[in-house]
Design a protein around this motif. Structure first.
Motif, PDB file in Angstrom:
ATOM      1  N   ILE A  45       0.615  -1.162   0.026  1.00  0.00           N
ATOM      2  CA  ILE A  45       0.118  -0.069   0.075  1.00  0.00           C
ATOM      3  C   ILE A  45       0.743   1.114  -0.149  1.00  0.00           C
ATOM      4  CG2 ILE A  45      -1.752   1.193   1.264  1.00  0.00           C
ATOM      5  CD1 ILE A  45      -2.537  -1.624   2.531  1.00  0.00           C
ATOM      6  N   LEU A  46       1.023   2.126  -1.068  1.00  0.00           N
ATOM      7  CA  LEU A  46       1.691   3.204  -1.061  1.00  0.00           C
ATOM      8  C   LEU A  46       0.637   4.551  -0.282  1.00  0.00           C
ATOM      9  CD1 LEU A  46       2.815   2.804  -4.870  1.00  0.00           C
ATOM     10  CD2 LEU A  46       4.188   3.318  -3.021  1.00  0.00           C
ATOM     11  N   PRO A  47       1.472   5.274   0.267  1.00  0.00           N
ATOM     12  CA  PRO A  47       0.558   6.600   0.825  1.00  0.00           C
ATOM     13  C   PRO A  47       0.248   7.628   0.014  1.00  0.00           C
ATOM     14  CG  PRO A  47       3.130   7.027   1.061  1.00  0.00           C
ATOM     15  CD  PRO A  47       2.917   5.521   0.314  1.00  0.00           C
ATOM     16  N   LEU A  48      -0.343   7.202  -1.230  1.00  0.00           N
ATOM     17  CA  LEU A  48      -0.776   7.792  -2.307  1.00  0.00           C
ATOM     18  C   LEU A  48      -2.200   7.547  -2.685  1.00  0.00           C
ATOM     19  CD1 LEU A  48       2.387   7.590  -4.446  1.00  0.00           C
ATOM     20  CD2 LEU A  48       1.868   9.608  -3.013  1.00  0.00           C
ATOM     21  N   ALA A  49      -2.935   8.422  -3.195  1.00  0.00           N
ATOM     22  CA  ALA A  49      -4.302   8.178  -3.606  1.00  0.00           C
ATOM     23  C   ALA A  49      -4.456   7.597  -4.950  1.00  0.00           C
ATOM     24  CB  ALA A  49      -5.162   9.380  -3.714  1.00  0.00           C
ATOM     25  N   VAL A  50      -3.796   6.175  -5.114  1.00  0.00           N
ATOM     26  CA  VAL A  50      -3.873   5.297  -6.059  1.00  0.00           C
ATOM     27  C   VAL A  50      -4.650   4.306  -5.895  1.00  0.00           C
ATOM     28  CG1 VAL A  50      -1.918   6.046  -7.183  1.00  0.00           C
ATOM     29  CG2 VAL A  50      -1.598   4.327  -5.738  1.00  0.00           C
ATOM     30  N   PRO A  51      -5.429   3.726  -6.804  1.00  0.00           N
ATOM     31  CA  PRO A  51      -6.578   2.572  -6.571  1.00  0.00           C
ATOM     32  C   PRO A  51      -6.052   1.294  -6.467  1.00  0.00           C
ATOM     33  CG  PRO A  51      -7.241   4.017  -8.424  1.00  0.00           C
ATOM     34  CD  PRO A  51      -5.876   4.462  -8.172  1.00  0.00           C
ATOM     35  N   ASN A  52      -4.880   1.056  -6.925  1.00  0.00           N
ATOM     36  CA  ASN A  52      -4.183  -0.536  -6.843  1.00  0.00           C
ATOM     37  C   ASN A  52      -3.316  -0.368  -5.712  1.00  0.00           C
ATOM     38  OD1 ASN A  52      -6.232  -1.046  -8.865  1.00  0.00           O
ATOM     39  ND2 ASN A  52      -4.785  -0.881 -10.583  1.00  0.00           N
ATOM     40  N   LEU A  53      -2.834  -1.608  -5.415  1.00  0.00           N
ATOM     41  CA  LEU A  53      -1.752  -1.932  -4.722  1.00  0.00           C
ATOM     42  C   LEU A  53      -0.445  -2.097  -5.939  1.00  0.00           C
ATOM     43  CD1 LEU A  53      -2.907  -4.897  -2.521  1.00  0.00           C
ATOM     44  CD2 LEU A  53      -2.792  -2.595  -1.790  1.00  0.00           C
TER      45      LEU A  53
ATOM     46  N   PRO B 242      -6.680   2.605  -0.743  1.00  0.00           N
ATOM     47  CA  PRO B 242      -5.927   2.026   0.172  1.00  0.00           C
ATOM     48  C   PRO B 242      -5.097   2.841   0.966  1.00  0.00           C
ATOM     49  CG  PRO B 242      -6.195   0.659  -1.652  1.00  0.00           C
ATOM     50  CD  PRO B 242      -6.615   1.917  -2.093  1.00  0.00           C
ATOM     51  N   GLY B 243      -4.351   3.845   0.122  1.00  0.00           N
ATOM     52  CA  GLY B 243      -3.299   4.703   0.473  1.00  0.00           C
ATOM     53  C   GLY B 243      -3.725   5.956   1.240  1.00  0.00           C
ATOM     54  N   GLU B 244      -5.291   6.302   1.066  1.00  0.00           N
ATOM     55  CA  GLU B 244      -5.733   7.198   2.129  1.00  0.00           C
ATOM     56  C   GLU B 244      -6.242   6.600   3.288  1.00  0.00           C
ATOM     57  OE1 GLU B 244      -8.526  10.198  -0.738  1.00  0.00           O
ATOM     58  OE2 GLU B 244      -8.961   7.974  -1.218  1.00  0.00           O
ATOM     59  N   VAL B 245      -6.584   5.265   3.210  1.00  0.00           N
ATOM     60  CA  VAL B 245      -7.021   4.751   4.415  1.00  0.00           C
ATOM     61  C   VAL B 245      -5.703   4.556   5.401  1.00  0.00           C
ATOM     62  CG1 VAL B 245      -8.020   2.547   5.648  1.00  0.00           C
ATOM     63  CG2 VAL B 245      -8.975   3.374   3.301  1.00  0.00           C
ATOM     64  N   MET B 246      -4.610   4.210   4.633  1.00  0.00           N
ATOM     65  CA  MET B 246      -3.448   4.023   5.513  1.00  0.00           C
ATOM     66  C   MET B 246      -2.914   5.223   5.913  1.00  0.00           C
ATOM     67  SD  MET B 246       0.345   2.527   4.404  1.00  0.00           S
ATOM     68  CE  MET B 246       0.711   3.849   3.311  1.00  0.00           C
ATOM     69  N   ASN B 247      -3.050   6.360   5.294  1.00  0.00           N
ATOM     70  CA  ASN B 247      -2.592   7.533   5.927  1.00  0.00           C
ATOM     71  C   ASN B 247      -3.429   8.059   6.985  1.00  0.00           C
ATOM     72  OD1 ASN B 247      -0.418   7.636   3.850  1.00  0.00           O
ATOM     73  ND2 ASN B 247      -1.642   9.103   2.326  1.00  0.00           N
ATOM     74  N   ALA B 248      -4.777   7.633   7.012  1.00  0.00           N
ATOM     75  CA  ALA B 248      -5.598   8.097   8.147  1.00  0.00           C
ATOM     76  C   ALA B 248      -5.403   7.385   9.381  1.00  0.00           C
ATOM     77  CB  ALA B 248      -7.196   7.896   7.582  1.00  0.00           C
ATOM     78  N   ALA B 249      -4.934   5.992   9.087  1.00  0.00           N
ATOM     79  CA  ALA B 249      -4.872   4.944  10.214  1.00  0.00           C
ATOM     80  C   ALA B 249      -3.540   5.114  10.776  1.00  0.00           C
ATOM     81  CB  ALA B 249      -5.005   3.450   9.468  1.00  0.00           C
ATOM     82  N   LEU B 250      -2.506   5.098  10.048  1.00  0.00           N
ATOM     83  CA  LEU B 250      -0.967   5.310  11.027  1.00  0.00           C
ATOM     84  C   LEU B 250      -0.865   6.648  11.252  1.00  0.00           C
ATOM     85  CD1 LEU B 250       1.388   3.397   8.505  1.00  0.00           C
ATOM     86  CD2 LEU B 250       0.094   2.619  10.520  1.00  0.00           C
ATOM     87  N   PRO B 251      -0.403   6.760  12.970  1.00  0.00           N
ATOM     88  CA  PRO B 251      -0.007   8.154  13.203  1.00  0.00           C
ATOM     89  C   PRO B 251       1.007   8.460  12.508  1.00  0.00           C
ATOM     90  CG  PRO B 251       0.683   6.234  14.743  1.00  0.00           C
ATOM     91  CD  PRO B 251      -0.212   5.802  13.762  1.00  0.00           C
ATOM     92  N   ALA B 252       1.009   9.744  12.604  1.00  0.00           N
ATOM     93  CA  ALA B 252       2.212  10.531  11.753  1.00  0.00           C
ATOM     94  C   ALA B 252       3.606  10.121  11.969  1.00  0.00           C
ATOM     95  CB  ALA B 252       1.955  12.162  11.849  1.00  0.00           C
ATOM     96  N   GLY B 253       3.727   9.804  13.329  1.00  0.00           N
ATOM     97  CA  GLY B 253       5.131   9.316  13.398  1.00  0.00           C
ATOM     98  C   GLY B 253       5.658   7.944  13.063  1.00  0.00           C
TER      99      GLY B 253
END
Length: 836
Positions: free
Chosen positions: A18-26, A104-115
């Protein structure tokens, strides 16, 4: 996850990340052979994406199938020894991305703390092979020479440092020229933002025997008394006599001994003491003894027993209890049971302001088993809560209290999720995506864990109560207050009539002022609610009626008197207060309307001896500001608390006798199908703050329309009347809970382009769903934000026909839209599933 499964060391392994980008695919990467048995799903890795940009990505799955559309690049680095995200979390992320139509990237960015999200930094490096003394003076321009000299001296710098050296913002054109001329090369670095906190500890040198220690003490007694005193202080702090010495911090030791670090250094040099560095937590540990549970009242015990019984057949239960009915104590009994089963509890709250009171209560019961997670924690503190749940060290959390983002924490065995004040719109994430609703997402998260959910509220959302009535959820109702307390007396004041008779005193009716004065004379406290921050919503010229507007947005500027600025609450733009009208030049400019800041100022004029505080977004920006204001109010250091909706939610103050709603009309006439429901909830909730312990309180509602149905229902505490009226309207006009909504917002900087392309998306949607289910495109109330013009399309689909196929059809329509041409591709599109 298959952590223990060994993989053939020479197998060609691929990782979908999962990339930290708003791309639809893995995206698929190849794993170097040497890492075949080191890499696992849930670990962070470094990968290259695009021409040369490095990103932190997260491994979703491992397999042996190379991608067909492109040649896989290699994984560059593995950042974790063990996974930081578990399989349940990854399943939850999948559901969020699928349900809320995001990547998936948008979800990961929301889920993981910035640190935990490493950032990529471009470094500019001086090319060592470039002979600077062999080039002509005019080979570089003056600006290029300036950067060449700086880079020649430093050998390496960041883009930010290069910009500072040139004293310009955009340094990229100059850097590109230096790259083309061969003087510089660039590289990408991935930097971790989380930094563990470390402290220096002291201990007796392990190489020193007991006999050697006694001999050293004898020597110190004769020659170095200060060193002996420090050594004795260490032994006292470490409980040396027990044979199991405690760890001693260097700072605490020096304070206890009353000496300097140089004395300690001498003991370390002599091999008597040893100093060592250890990682420590930023999160405080409590040493207070825990208290036993309070006994439940009979009606609470009946509710608790019913919940237990209904949990045998229901996954979700709605606890509908009037304010001050003791719902929290029932939650705590449920938590006790879950902890006894060695499972975890997530206790969700809509606002950070609510956490301090609740955390105090929970920590009295369970001490260091209670953790807190919300946005007022620093990035490093949030990482430490996350890491503690992944791998407990000095504590093991059984209960997490948090706002909506705590849904994404790495729970291993959730047994219960409590969603308190479940009706609150703060549970809905707005921007950026994913635009998830924490209540609905919590229900799915509990489903994955096999956990139960309790939704609690004095004013449940129509959707939740409908689900309970229809049998989807269990339902328990508490109609009485704890301890036999009466519901507050509610008085309605017609401010329109009082203005006509010229009885109003500034913002307050005489009746409200009289009651405030009486309460203050009895040393009682007052809460005043005005759901608008700032001093005044707008300024207006008395001559030409000009209203100062935001230069970026289609909204008026709010006046903030303390900062003496006009400020936009959408984009943050601010400007100084004009001395004359910008349109006609007349100096007659006056504030219109009122916010919490003005209420606070006006009150001080009427009650100069009273201690008045304000609780809104402006006054609670600092980390501990919520807790400080609440503690001061609890300790009766504040007489009158003025606030926005922060003061309406679940706070428990035992000395509040008067609650005032200063403008009940502001929300009721908002053009939204939920406006009357929300107005009822706000007024009923703030009313519940009055007379909570041992005395009946009074609520005074100021309105221009005392005959409004919602006002009458609030006065009667008639939730069922409000519910029945509103649910009939929802059914008649096809709104939730009878339909599902998807709101699509299109935005462009050019208004004409937006007007040209937006009907085409509506047309594509109508091809899939029919004319009657697609509304718009229309301009929203605020039609321009941050220089982007907005248009919205609303899709209404019957609940029984709503499925994953509907979302696939929406995505197909968007794909068709984007393929129509460049002006379409330039359009930004925001999708909001179940908008609030």
């Amino acid at each position: 996850m298959a952590e223990e499964q060994k993989i053939d060391e020479r197998a060609t392994l691929f990782a979908d990340v999962i990339l930290p980008l708003a791309v639809p695919n893995l995206y698929t990467y190849r794993v170097p052979y040497d890492w075949n048995n080191l890499i696992l799903p849930g670990q962070r890795v470094v990968v290259q994406f695009g021409k040369n940009k490095l990103y932190m990505a997260l491994v979703k799955r491992l397999h042996q199938n190379p991608p067909k559309a492109y040649q896989a690049k290699y994984v560059q680095d593995i950042l974790d020894a063990t996974p930081i995200v578990n399989e349940i979390q990854l399943n939850f992320w999948d559901w969020i991305a699928s349900y809320y139509l995001c990547t998936p990237g948008e979800v990961m960015n929301a889920a993981l703390p910035a640190g935990l999200r490493f950032s990529s930094e471009t470094r500019i490096i001086r090319n060592a092979d470039f002979a600077l003394d062999e080039v002509e003076q005019d080979f570089f321009t003056e600006k290029e020479w300036k950067l060449v000299i700086a880079l020649d001296a430093k050998k390496e710098m960041s883009v930010q440092e290069a910009a500072e050296a040139l004293e310009i913002k955009n340094v990229q054109p100059v850097v590109q020229v230096l790259l083309a001329k061969g003087f510089a090369i660039i590289k990408e670095e991935v930097k971790e933002s989380y930094k563990p906190r470390t402290e220096v500890f002291v201990k007796i040198s392990p190489e020193l025997s007991e006999a050697g220690l006694r001999e050293a003490m004898d020597t110190l007694e004769k020659k170095a008394v200060k060193q002996l005193n420090l050594l004795m202080a260490y032994m006292q702090l470490a409980n040396w006599h027990t044979g199991k010495p405690l760890e001693v911090k260097k700072s605490k030791l020096l304070l206890q001994a009353g000496t300097s670090a140089s004395v300690l250094e001498q003991l370390v040099k002599k091999g008597i003491l040893e100093a060592y560095v250890r990682e420590v937590s930023r999160l405080p540990l409590s040493d207070k003894a825990v208290e036993k549970a309070n006994a439940l009242a009979d009606f609470q015990q009946n509710a608790f027993d019913t919940i237990e019984e209904q949990f045998k057949t229901k996954e979700v239960i709605l606890l509908h209890g009037v304010t001050s009915s003791g719902k929290t104590e029932i939650y705590m009994q449920l938590i006790e049971q879950v902890i006894a089963q060695n499972k975890q509890v997530l206790y969700l709250l809509p606002e950070i302001a609510l956490t301090s009171q609740l955390v105090q209560r929970l920590k009295k019961r369970w001490g260091n088993k209670v953790g807190v997670y919300h946005s007022k924690y620093s990035d490093n503190e949030r990482v430490e809560v996350w890491n503690t749940l992944v791998e407990p060290k000095d504590r093991d959390y059984s209960v997490i209290v948090g706002t909506r983002s705590s849904l994404f924490l790495p729970f291993k065995s959730l047994g219960l999720i409590i969603v308190d004040e479940e009706h609150d719109s703060s549970y809905k994430q707005q921007d950026p995506g994913p635009r998830y609703h924490a209540r609905d997402s919590a229900i799915y998260l509990a489903h994955i864990h096999g956990a139960k959910v309790v939704l609690g509220s004095a004013t449940p959302s129509l959707e939740s109560y409908y689900n309970a009535e229809s049998g989807k959820y269990g339902l328990i109702e508490l109609h009485v207050r704890y301890g036999g307390m009466e519901m507050p007396e509610i008085d309605v004041r017609d401010v329109g009539e009082e203005k006509r008779k010229k009885l109003m005193k500034s913002l307050f009716s005489p009746f409200l002022l009289t009651n405030i004065e009486e309460a203050l004379s009895k040393k009682e406290q007052i809460i005043l609610f005005q759901n608008r921050r700032g001093f005044a919503p707008f300024l207006e010229c008395n001559v030409c009626a000009h209203v100062p507007m935001c230069i970026n947005c289609d909204v008026s500027l709010t006046y903030h008197k303390k900062a003496d600025l006009l400020r936009c609450h959408y984009c943050g733009f601010s400007t100084s207060l004009p001395k004359t009208c910008p349109a006609c030049g007349n100096p007659s400019i006056h504030v219109k309307g009122f916010g919490t800041e003005r209420v606070e100022e006006e009150l001080q004029l009427f009650f100069p001896a009273a201690k008045i505080a304000r609780m809104d977004l402006d006054s609670t920006r600092a980390k501990q500001s919520h807790s400080k204001i609440i503690s001061q109010f609890e300790d009766r250091e504040i007489d009158i608390l003025v606030g926005t909706q922060m003061v309406t939610k679940g706070l428990d103050f035992d000395n509040v006798s008067i609650v005032g709603v200063l403008n009940a009309d502001s929300g009721m006439h908002f053009p939204d199908f939920r406006s009357e429901e929300k107005s009822y909830q706000l007024m009923a909730q703030v009313s519940g703050r009055a007379g909570r312990k041992n005395k009946r309180g009074r609520v005074i509602i100021q309105t221009n329309n005392p005959e409004h149905t919602i006002i009458k229902q609030v006065v009667k505490n008639d939730y069922m009347g409000m519910y029945t009226t509103q649910i009939e309207e929802r059914k008649k006009f096809h709104y939730p809970p009878f339909t599902r909504l998807i709101e699509i917002t299109l935005s462009q900087k050019n208004q004409d382009d937006l007007d040209a392309v937006s009907p085409d998306l509506a047309l594509e949607l109508k091809k899939h769903f029919g004319e009657e289910r697609v509304l718009g495109p229309e301009y929203p109330i605020v039609s321009k934000v941050n220089n982007f013009y907005l248009k919205t399309i609303l899709l209404k689909v019957e609940k029984e026909k709503y499925s994953q196929k509907v979302k696939a059809m929406v995505m197909d329509a968007l794909a068709e839209f984007y393929h129509k041409g460049k002006e379409y591709a330039r359009t930004r599109i925001k999708i909001d599933v179940d908008p609030q």
